[in-house]
Design a protein around this motif. Structure first.
Motif, PDB file in Angstrom:
ATOM      1  N   ASN A  54     -14.472 -78.151  21.376  1.00  0.00           N
ATOM      2  CA  ASN A  54     -14.955 -76.777  21.474  1.00  0.00           C
ATOM      3  C   ASN A  54     -14.711 -76.185  22.860  1.00  0.00           C
ATOM      4  O   ASN A  54     -14.389 -76.877  23.822  1.00  0.00           O
ATOM      5  CB  ASN A  54     -16.447 -76.719  21.148  1.00  0.00           C
ATOM      6  N   PHE A  55     -14.916 -74.864  22.937  1.00  0.00           N
ATOM      7  CA  PHE A  55     -14.742 -74.128  24.179  1.00  0.00           C
ATOM      8  C   PHE A  55     -16.098 -73.741  24.768  1.00  0.00           C
ATOM      9  O   PHE A  55     -17.093 -73.604  24.060  1.00  0.00           O
ATOM     10  CB  PHE A  55     -13.919 -72.858  23.941  1.00  0.00           C
ATOM     11  N   GLY A  56     -16.100 -73.552  26.092  1.00  0.00           N
ATOM     12  CA  GLY A  56     -17.265 -73.060  26.808  1.00  0.00           C
ATOM     13  C   GLY A  56     -16.815 -72.163  27.949  1.00  0.00           C
ATOM     14  O   GLY A  56     -15.622 -71.918  28.132  1.00  0.00           O
ATOM     15  N   THR A  57     -17.752 -71.657  28.723  1.00  0.00           N
ATOM     16  CA  THR A  57     -17.429 -70.800  29.868  1.00  0.00           C
ATOM     17  C   THR A  57     -18.022 -71.397  31.136  1.00  0.00           C
ATOM     18  O   THR A  57     -19.033 -72.101  31.103  1.00  0.00           O
ATOM     19  CB  THR A  57     -17.966 -69.376  29.675  1.00  0.00           C
ATOM     20  N   ALA A  58     -17.379 -71.106  32.264  1.00  0.00           N
ATOM     21  CA  ALA A  58     -17.849 -71.626  33.554  1.00  0.00           C
ATOM     22  C   ALA A  58     -17.366 -70.722  34.678  1.00  0.00           C
ATOM     23  O   ALA A  58     -16.375 -69.987  34.537  1.00  0.00           O
ATOM     24  CB  ALA A  58     -17.354 -73.054  33.777  1.00  0.00           C
ATOM     25  N   GLY A  59     -18.061 -70.779  35.797  1.00  0.00           N
ATOM     26  CA  GLY A  59     -17.658 -70.080  37.001  1.00  0.00           C
ATOM     27  C   GLY A  59     -17.403 -71.072  38.123  1.00  0.00           C
ATOM     28  O   GLY A  59     -17.823 -72.232  38.048  1.00  0.00           O
ATOM     29  N   TYR A  60     -16.722 -70.626  39.166  1.00  0.00           N
ATOM     30  CA  TYR A  60     -16.413 -71.546  40.267  1.00  0.00           C
ATOM     31  C   TYR A  60     -16.390 -70.803  41.600  1.00  0.00           C
ATOM     32  O   TYR A  60     -16.258 -69.570  41.659  1.00  0.00           O
ATOM     33  CB  TYR A  60     -15.074 -72.242  40.042  1.00  0.00           C
ATOM     34  N   GLY A  61     -16.496 -71.569  42.673  1.00  0.00           N
ATOM     35  CA  GLY A  61     -16.298 -71.082  44.024  1.00  0.00           C
ATOM     36  C   GLY A  61     -15.491 -72.103  44.801  1.00  0.00           C
ATOM     37  O   GLY A  61     -15.591 -73.308  44.558  1.00  0.00           O
ATOM     38  N   THR A  62     -14.658 -71.646  45.751  1.00  0.00           N
ATOM     39  CA  THR A  62     -13.784 -72.550  46.504  1.00  0.00           C
ATOM     40  C   THR A  62     -13.762 -72.202  47.987  1.00  0.00           C
ATOM     41  O   THR A  62     -14.013 -71.061  48.388  1.00  0.00           O
ATOM     42  CB  THR A  62     -12.331 -72.496  45.988  1.00  0.00           C
TER      43      THR A  62
END
Length: 242
Positions: A54-62
């Protein structure tokens, strides 16, 4: 008199050559900011010990430090959901939703460090294409997990909360834009990341290999779109960035 004129002429020739070489060398160099911060969002997909990916959503910072415009070391943090399985269609009625956090250190090298991108327009466009790898820790937190096999009432072992080491493998491209001073200041990043976990916590199921084939590591992928901001001390590149 002739000797004197020859000396003057020789000095003029040498001065002209040195000036020309300095001009050519200056034209072949560019300044760049050595640090960037970035943020973005994307889609995760699980490849674990369940039938449905399945698919999901996520955020990131770098945060990245650039030794050259095409070679960097950085830190990344992610937060979101990884989903898999289906309690109704899975052969063992298994399903999970992992509300995860992940942190890794990584290195990247871009195509611009390996090719002469000044020869063609296409090469110049894709000079920001890069590959990379690193190491990190993922913190798994099961928001939902089906622990009972509804067909026979048996329970699936595993932890609702756990930590695993993982290896991120990156393939992506940066499109950078210069400001009026000729420095890269803003950028757009497209990245595809495959994350190989070194444990059984990603899906929350830790079954005996007698009953389930657990020979393959749990993996999740992360396709993201983000924004970059360049700042900090100035470096000098031996290649032009235009």
């Amino acid at each position: 008199m002739t000797t004197y004129l020859n000396k003057i002429y020789l000095k003029l020739v040498l001065t002209s050559l040195l000036t020309l070489l300095l001009c050519l060398n200056t034209q072949a160099q560019s300044n760049f900011h050595k640090m960037t911060i970035g943020a973005g969002v994307g889609i995760t997909q699980s490849f674990a010990d369940v039938a449905k990916n399945n698919f999901g959503t996520a955020g990131y910072g770098t945060f990245d430090y650039y030794f050259t415009p095409f070679l960097s070391l950085g830190f990344e943090g992610q937060m979101g959901e990884i989903n898999g399985g289906d309690a109704y269609t899975d052969p063992y009625n298994r399903q999970f939703t992992n509300r995860y956090k992940a942190f890794n250190f990584n290195g990247k090298i871009a195509l611009g460090s390996l090719i002469d991108y000044e020869r063609t327009g296409f090469a110049n466009v894709i000079k920001g294409l890069y590959i990379g790898a690193g190491a990190g820790v993922i913190m798994n937190d099961m928001k939902f997990i089906q622990r009972i096999n509804t067909s026979d009432g048996s329970a699936f072992p595993g932890l609702n909360k756990s930590k695993d080491l993982y290896i991120p493998l990156n393939l992506g491209i940066n499109f950078n834009f210069m400001n009026r001073d000729g420095y890269y200041k803003y950028g757009i990043n497209i990245n595809y990341q495959s994350n190989i976990t070194l444990g059984e916590g990603l899906d929350g199921y830790d079954d005996s290999s007698v009953n389930f084939k657990n020979g393959n590591p749990d993996i999740y992928t992360y396709f993201s779109l983000g924004f970059r901001f360049h700042f900090g001390s100035i470096g000098l590149s031996s290649k032009t960035l235009y």
